[in-house]
Design an enzyme around this catalytic site. Structure first.
Site: not given
Length: 585
Positions: A470, A517
């Protein structure tokens, strides 16, 4: 005559085999008028086909493998919702009853009308969603035609050296998520698609299954013919059609080397992830369900860096999991990790992870990626959020748990979240239910605004986790699901690298643990870059862990620092490429 096609590399390795062309079912359907006395039967034929597709989608969702990427369940949910929309149910039935169209004609007529409407939509994200509608219609047409989704493929044998014999390579304009899942139960060695980018669902599944793939190979499904011999070079995004004997032998040699590499990697399972200069690096796993903990341990993960809790909430027909169900799942993951830390992210619903349980008051945003998603939705539903927080806290009594909050950007969001966590603790105290009072609370850094206000995050949060997928999307204003701009989705864009480096640097200076992550953490080509930035905690799909560990144990972090500084100071493409080449030398 051999020729080569170029696309986007998304999954390493080499695949050799014959092409299986997955052609759109809507290209050629029968058109005829139904007799008056057969109209009701024709409507029932269409309804039966839709019911068969719905049952197929439900079965695929139920049988999702434990290591399936998080997007797969969401994709199936989207297709089920499209299937149930009146545009593909009531309206085609009216064409049958009032115009006497046969079911296939009625369905494709409605599809053409929808496609014209989508072309007029200004919003790029919504306009590109037409591909999902096309894929659902094709599935219905296949059922109406009585044809299987895939032609049966022979099972290829393994050569004595473990290299796969030539098999089947799927070639398609695009591949829907349901078809992708069915491919798991057939024999295939690779994917080639006209559309797609590094984070398309085809790419994600290919990486999770460790299968070579090339996406964004324009016109591949038109230029490649059924049963053509083709080679996929997954490292380069290259597709070679009708290869010569010399080229074929070269790539077979590469396949043999790949098999040997996998065997060597297995020897690293119990090797500590320590760099040449003695720095211990934590390699953790991303999981979707409690049952995935076994795969994480088998890969040698030292904990779970990301448990995506939203999978408990998906495809439930509006019924949310209650506190006990959630508690059981979270406790299962904690106990399965045998005392290793488990980081559980609170529900991250929205954008490419739709959810059918928001209630009647929820309206789909024009741009879901910028709408009511992740922590924004949780804070808008405090009762739901408190239920999840209590379940998470209760699980912390059974082993080390860290709570991770997605998509934070405002001080008010941090304050509200911390207040609700405190309230959940008080509620458990009133019940007399145990939890770890010192459970750590962390923030996902996935919005540029969060990086620019890091001092606030570092003061109020116990740890940070960078969600690179994102962060790249929001930094570059690129919808990573949009094929028209997928080629611009670049993890090595200088702006992206600056934001990641700043987050790691400032967190390290403040003594606040920081991890990555997103997809970058599991890409071995990025490992030295991240190490040189100062990253000491990586979280990735278990299938990617050993390759990253191999990079770690051969890296010397102190010597990487100056080279990474040159990377971060490079803005011209040539300068950046030269610095990155030096980093990988």
């Amino acid at each position: 005559m051999p020729f080569a096609l170029h696309g986007i590399p998304v999954s390493r390795g080499v695949a050799i085999g014959r092409a299986h062309i997955l052609a759109p079912a809507a290209l050629d359907v029968s058109h005829y008028l139904v007799d008056e006395d057969r109209l009701d039967a024709e409507v029932e034929r269409l309804r039966a086909a839709r019911a068969a597709v719905r049952a197929e989608l439900i079965a695929l969702k139920r049988d999702l493998p434990r290591d399936a990427p998080e997007e797969m369940g969401a994709f199936l949910d989207v297709h089920t919702m499209i299937l149930d929309d009146e545009a593909l149910s009531r309206e085609p039935e009216e064409l049958i009853l009032h115009r006497r169209y046969n079911a296939e004609w009625a369905l494709t007529t409605r599809l053409e009308e929808l496609m014209r409407q989508f072309e007029e939509i200004e919003d790029e994200y919504l306009r590109e969603r037409k591909a999902d509608i096309q894929q659902v219609v094709e599935r219905i047409l296949k059922v109406l035609a009585g044809a299987p989704v895939l032609a049966p493929a022979p099972v290829p044998a393994l050569a004595a050296d473990g290299v796969p014999a030539p098999g089947v390579i799927v070639v398609a304009h695009d591949i829907g998520p349901a078809d992708m899942l069915q491919f798991r139960h057939t024999v295939f060695h690779g994917f080639v698609t006209d559309l797609g980018g590094r984070t398309s669902h085809t790419a994600i599944v290919a990486r999770s299954l460790d299968i070579p793939a090339a996406v964004g190979v324009k016109s591949a499904s038109e230029l490649i013919r059924q049963d053509d011999w083709i080679i996929i070079d997954g490292d380069a995004g290259l597709v070679i059609v009708d290869p010569s004997a010399i080229i074929l032998e070269e790539y077979r040699h590469r396949q043999s080397e790949r098999v040997l590499e996998k065997k060597r990697l297995q020897r690293l399972r119990h090797t500590p992830a320590v760099t040449l200069d003695g720095l211990e690096i934590e390699l953790l796993a991303n999981i979707e369900m409690a049952e995935d903990a076994g795969a994480a341990l088998a890969a040698g993960a030292v904990g779970v860096g990301l448990f995506r809790s939203e999978f408990l909430f998906m495809n439930r027909r509006g019924e949310l999991p209650d506190e006990e169900e959630q508690f059981t799942a979270y406790r299962g993951a904690v106990e399965a990790m045998h005392g290793l830390p488990v980081t559980i992210r609170t529900i991250d619903i929205g954008a490419d992870k739709p959810f059918d349980g928001r209630g009647d008051d929820f309206e789909t945003a024009l741009n879901p990626a910028l709408g009511l998603r992740a922590i924004r939705w949780s804070l808008s539903e405090p009762a739901m959020f408190l239920t999840q927080l209590r379940a998470l806290l209760r699980a912390s009594a059974f082993g080390p748990v860290r709570l991770l909050i997605p998509m934070l950007a405002h001080a008010s969001e941090i304050d509200q979240t911390l207040d609700l966590i405190a309230q959940a603790k008080r509620q458990l105290d009133d019940r007399g239910q145990p939890y770890d009072p010192g459970v750590k609370i962390g923030a996902m850094i996935e919005i540029p605004a969060a990086v620019l206000m890091l001092p606030l995050f570092l003061r109020r949060m116990d740890f940070l986790s960078i969600g690179t997928n994102d962060l790249i999307q929001y930094t570059l204003a690129i919808d990573r699901a949009d094929n028209a701009v997928a080629h611009l989705y670049d993890p090595l864009h200088p702006a992206v690298l600056q934001l990641i480096a700043r987050t790691i640097r400032d967190a390290n200076r403040a003594g606040v643990p920081v991890a990555v992550c997103g997809e970058m953490a599991g890409d071995p080509l990025m490992t030295r870059l991240l190490l040189g930035m100062g990253l000491r905690e990586f979280s990735m799909h278990p299938a990617q862990l050993l390759r990253v560990k191999q990079e770690v144990i051969h890296a010397h972090c102190e010597s990487l620092g100056p080279i990474v500084d040159r990377v971060l100071n490079a803005y011209e493409p040539d300068e950046l490429a030269a610095a990155l080449k030096q980093l990988s030398a």
